[in-house]
Design a protein around this motif. Structure first.
Motif, PDB file in Angstrom:
ATOM      1  N   VAL A 133       0.849  -1.193   0.000  1.00  0.00           N
ATOM      2  CA  VAL A 133       0.000   0.000   0.000  1.00  0.00           C
ATOM      3  C   VAL A 133       0.883   1.241   0.000  1.00  0.00           C
ATOM      4  O   VAL A 133       1.761   1.396   0.857  1.00  0.00           O
ATOM      5  CB  VAL A 133      -0.931   0.013   1.224  1.00  0.00           C
ATOM      6  CG1 VAL A 133      -1.702   1.327   1.300  1.00  0.00           C
ATOM      7  CG2 VAL A 133      -1.898  -1.156   1.169  1.00  0.00           C
ATOM      8  N   ARG A 134       0.648   2.110  -0.976  1.00  0.00           N
ATOM      9  CA  ARG A 134       1.420   3.352  -1.067  1.00  0.00           C
ATOM     10  C   ARG A 134       0.688   4.431  -0.270  1.00  0.00           C
ATOM     11  O   ARG A 134      -0.319   4.977  -0.708  1.00  0.00           O
ATOM     12  CB  ARG A 134       1.577   3.760  -2.532  1.00  0.00           C
ATOM     13  CG  ARG A 134       2.374   2.759  -3.357  1.00  0.00           C
ATOM     14  CD  ARG A 134       2.256   3.029  -4.847  1.00  0.00           C
ATOM     15  NE  ARG A 134       2.743   4.365  -5.197  1.00  0.00           N
ATOM     16  CZ  ARG A 134       2.579   4.912  -6.409  1.00  0.00           C
ATOM     17  NH1 ARG A 134       1.928   4.232  -7.352  1.00  0.00           N
ATOM     18  NH2 ARG A 134       3.051   6.116  -6.658  1.00  0.00           N
ATOM     19  N   VAL A 173      -3.227   8.344  -0.020  1.00  0.00           N
ATOM     20  CA  VAL A 173      -3.117   6.991  -0.565  1.00  0.00           C
ATOM     21  C   VAL A 173      -3.020   7.075  -2.083  1.00  0.00           C
ATOM     22  O   VAL A 173      -3.793   7.809  -2.713  1.00  0.00           O
ATOM     23  CB  VAL A 173      -4.330   6.125  -0.164  1.00  0.00           C
ATOM     24  CG1 VAL A 173      -4.171   4.704  -0.708  1.00  0.00           C
ATOM     25  CG2 VAL A 173      -4.507   6.104   1.348  1.00  0.00           C
ATOM     26  N   VAL A 174      -2.073   6.346  -2.653  1.00  0.00           N
ATOM     27  CA  VAL A 174      -1.911   6.312  -4.104  1.00  0.00           C
ATOM     28  C   VAL A 174      -2.179   4.892  -4.590  1.00  0.00           C
ATOM     29  O   VAL A 174      -1.483   3.952  -4.191  1.00  0.00           O
ATOM     30  CB  VAL A 174      -0.495   6.755  -4.532  1.00  0.00           C
ATOM     31  CG1 VAL A 174      -0.372   6.744  -6.049  1.00  0.00           C
ATOM     32  CG2 VAL A 174      -0.171   8.138  -3.977  1.00  0.00           C
ATOM     33  N   GLU A 175      -3.197   4.750  -5.449  1.00  0.00           N
ATOM     34  CA  GLU A 175      -3.537   3.435  -5.988  1.00  0.00           C
ATOM     35  C   GLU A 175      -2.547   3.034  -7.080  1.00  0.00           C
ATOM     36  O   GLU A 175      -1.753   3.852  -7.563  1.00  0.00           O
ATOM     37  CB  GLU A 175      -4.962   3.459  -6.557  1.00  0.00           C
ATOM     38  CG  GLU A 175      -6.028   3.826  -5.552  1.00  0.00           C
ATOM     39  CD  GLU A 175      -6.272   2.753  -4.508  1.00  0.00           C
ATOM     40  OE1 GLU A 175      -5.823   1.602  -4.724  1.00  0.00           O
ATOM     41  OE2 GLU A 175      -6.906   3.055  -3.483  1.00  0.00           O
ATOM     42  N   ASP A 176      -2.604   1.757  -7.491  1.00  0.00           N
ATOM     43  CA  ASP A 176      -1.710   1.262  -8.538  1.00  0.00           C
ATOM     44  C   ASP A 176      -1.886   2.020  -9.857  1.00  0.00           C
ATOM     45  O   ASP A 176      -0.949   2.139 -10.651  1.00  0.00           O
ATOM     46  CB  ASP A 176      -1.953  -0.235  -8.777  1.00  0.00           C
ATOM     47  CG  ASP A 176      -1.569  -1.070  -7.564  1.00  0.00           C
ATOM     48  OD1 ASP A 176      -0.740  -0.591  -6.759  1.00  0.00           O
ATOM     49  OD2 ASP A 176      -2.103  -2.190  -7.420  1.00  0.00           O
ATOM     50  N   THR A 177      -3.088   2.535 -10.048  1.00  0.00           N
ATOM     51  CA  THR A 177      -3.379   3.275 -11.286  1.00  0.00           C
ATOM     52  C   THR A 177      -2.855   4.707 -11.238  1.00  0.00           C
ATOM     53  O   THR A 177      -2.924   5.421 -12.230  1.00  0.00           O
ATOM     54  CB  THR A 177      -4.897   3.322 -11.513  1.00  0.00           C
ATOM     55  OG1 THR A 177      -5.529   3.979 -10.390  1.00  0.00           O
ATOM     56  CG2 THR A 177      -5.465   1.923 -11.654  1.00  0.00           C
ATOM     57  N   GLN A 197     -14.659  -1.467   3.323  1.00  0.00           N
ATOM     58  CA  GLN A 197     -14.223  -2.130   2.099  1.00  0.00           C
ATOM     59  C   GLN A 197     -14.522  -1.199   0.929  1.00  0.00           C
ATOM     60  O   GLN A 197     -15.680  -0.837   0.696  1.00  0.00           O
ATOM     61  CB  GLN A 197     -14.939  -3.468   1.927  1.00  0.00           C
ATOM     62  CG  GLN A 197     -14.589  -4.471   3.035  1.00  0.00           C
ATOM     63  CD  GLN A 197     -15.337  -5.774   2.901  1.00  0.00           C
ATOM     64  OE1 GLN A 197     -16.558  -5.808   2.961  1.00  0.00           O
ATOM     65  NE2 GLN A 197     -14.600  -6.864   2.730  1.00  0.00           N
ATOM     66  N   ILE A 198     -13.471  -0.825   0.191  1.00  0.00           N
ATOM     67  CA  ILE A 198     -13.667   0.172  -0.858  1.00  0.00           C
ATOM     68  C   ILE A 198     -14.127  -0.448  -2.168  1.00  0.00           C
ATOM     69  O   ILE A 198     -14.567   0.262  -3.063  1.00  0.00           O
ATOM     70  CB  ILE A 198     -12.397   1.013  -1.075  1.00  0.00           C
ATOM     71  CG1 ILE A 198     -11.218   0.131  -1.495  1.00  0.00           C
ATOM     72  CG2 ILE A 198     -12.041   1.765   0.198  1.00  0.00           C
ATOM     73  CD1 ILE A 198      -9.965   0.927  -1.804  1.00  0.00           C
ATOM     74  N   GLY A 199     -14.030  -1.773  -2.298  1.00  0.00           N
ATOM     75  CA  GLY A 199     -14.611  -2.443  -3.469  1.00  0.00           C
ATOM     76  C   GLY A 199     -14.042  -1.987  -4.788  1.00  0.00           C
ATOM     77  O   GLY A 199     -14.770  -1.751  -5.733  1.00  0.00           O
ATOM     78  N   LYS A 200     -12.721  -1.864  -4.868  1.00  0.00           N
ATOM     79  CA  LYS A 200     -12.125  -1.347  -6.097  1.00  0.00           C
ATOM     80  C   LYS A 200     -11.873  -2.425  -7.154  1.00  0.00           C
ATOM     81  O   LYS A 200     -11.527  -2.116  -8.280  1.00  0.00           O
ATOM     82  CB  LYS A 200     -10.802  -0.653  -5.784  1.00  0.00           C
ATOM     83  CG  LYS A 200      -9.732  -1.549  -5.193  1.00  0.00           C
ATOM     84  CD  LYS A 200      -8.484  -0.755  -4.869  1.00  0.00           C
ATOM     85  CE  LYS A 200      -7.399  -1.648  -4.273  1.00  0.00           C
ATOM     86  NZ  LYS A 200      -6.178  -0.881  -3.945  1.00  0.00           N
TER      87      LYS A 200
END
Length: 252
Positions: A42-43, A58-62, A196-199
């Motif tokens: 997790v970034r 928070v930075v997502e993989d995208t 749960q963010i359900g991404k």
């Protein structure tokens, strides 16, 4: 999350968890404080903190970025205005999607308190005004209604919904499949919240989803009319479970 452990005991008890990253804020004149832990992949970057909050990015993989706040509201009635001043200050620092979760030490509605002592209208109004000012929306919940129990017997027992997750519209647009659950705890007087963010969209549609009521629906002016129309359109069935289920299906 709030912890009653000091740094050394926290590190000892949590060393085997699959969360190698740990950030602790010690509360003055107390052995405990606030703790934020996260997985290796997790970034996350902590931006600022006090003994009542931790603000992180928070930075997502995208590459998508959003803000997360772990919040702990002041407990005493005479200090609750500090909670809302802090929340408004954090709102001024955040640009973009924002989710705030934690123990606000406050409830929004009279139905969120079960006690012989009446709810305090002034505190509810001030909490609601603060959320509205920050453009934060309740994310609703699954599970037991109250998140805190003083665990006293009989008439001395008090239960309240003090813990919740809220977010702005930008965050809700990005994580429209999010859900909040009130989980069971045998050790604490608070119920843990599971957000749960359900991404992962690949998992959607594989199984039939059961009905769940989202508190955020109550903010829509069309909610009451929509439910009334569906209830009348669904035909017979009466008050049986089958009949009620048919009526609920017409609300989808």
């Amino acid at each position: 999350m709030e912890t009653r452990l000091d740094r050394d005991r926290f590190m000892k008890h949590c060393r085997d968890l699959a969360y190698p990253n740990k950030f602790l804020v010690k509360k003055p004149d107390s052995g405990g404080g606030l703790a934020l832990i996260w997985k290796e992949d997790v970034r996350l970057e902590v931006i600022n903190y006090t003994e009542n909050h931790v603000l992180a990015k928070v930075v997502e993989d995208t590459g998508f970025q959003w803000f997360l706040t772990g919040f702990y509201g002041w407990l005493k009635s005479c200090q609750k205005h500090k909670s809302w001043a802090l929340l408004k200050h954090l709102s001024s620092l955040v640009t973009g999607p924002w989710c705030c979760i934690g123990d606000f030490n406050a409830y929004l509605h009279s139905l969120e308190k079960l006690s012989n002592h009446p709810p305090q209208e002034k505190h509810m109004e001030e909490f609601g005004d603060a959320l509205e000012s920050c453009q934060l929306i309740n994310l609703g919940f699954r599970g037991y209604k109250f998140t805190w129990n003083n665990k006293r017997p009989g008439a001395a027992n008090t239960r309240e919904r003090l813990d919740r997750a809220v977010a702005n519209k930008e965050w809700l647009d990005a994580f429209s499949e999010c859900s909040v659950s009130h989980e069971f705890s045998h050790a604490s007087d608070h119920m843990p919240l599971l957000l749960q963010i359900g991404k992962d969209n690949r998992l959607q549609g594989r199984v039939a989803r059961g009905f769940k009521f989202e508190e955020v629906w109550l903010l829509s002016e069309e909610c009451e009319d929509l439910v009334g129309e569906a209830w009348g359109r669904s035909g017979g069935g009466g008050a049986s479970l089958v009949g009620i289920n048919n009526k609920i299906l017409h609300c989808d």
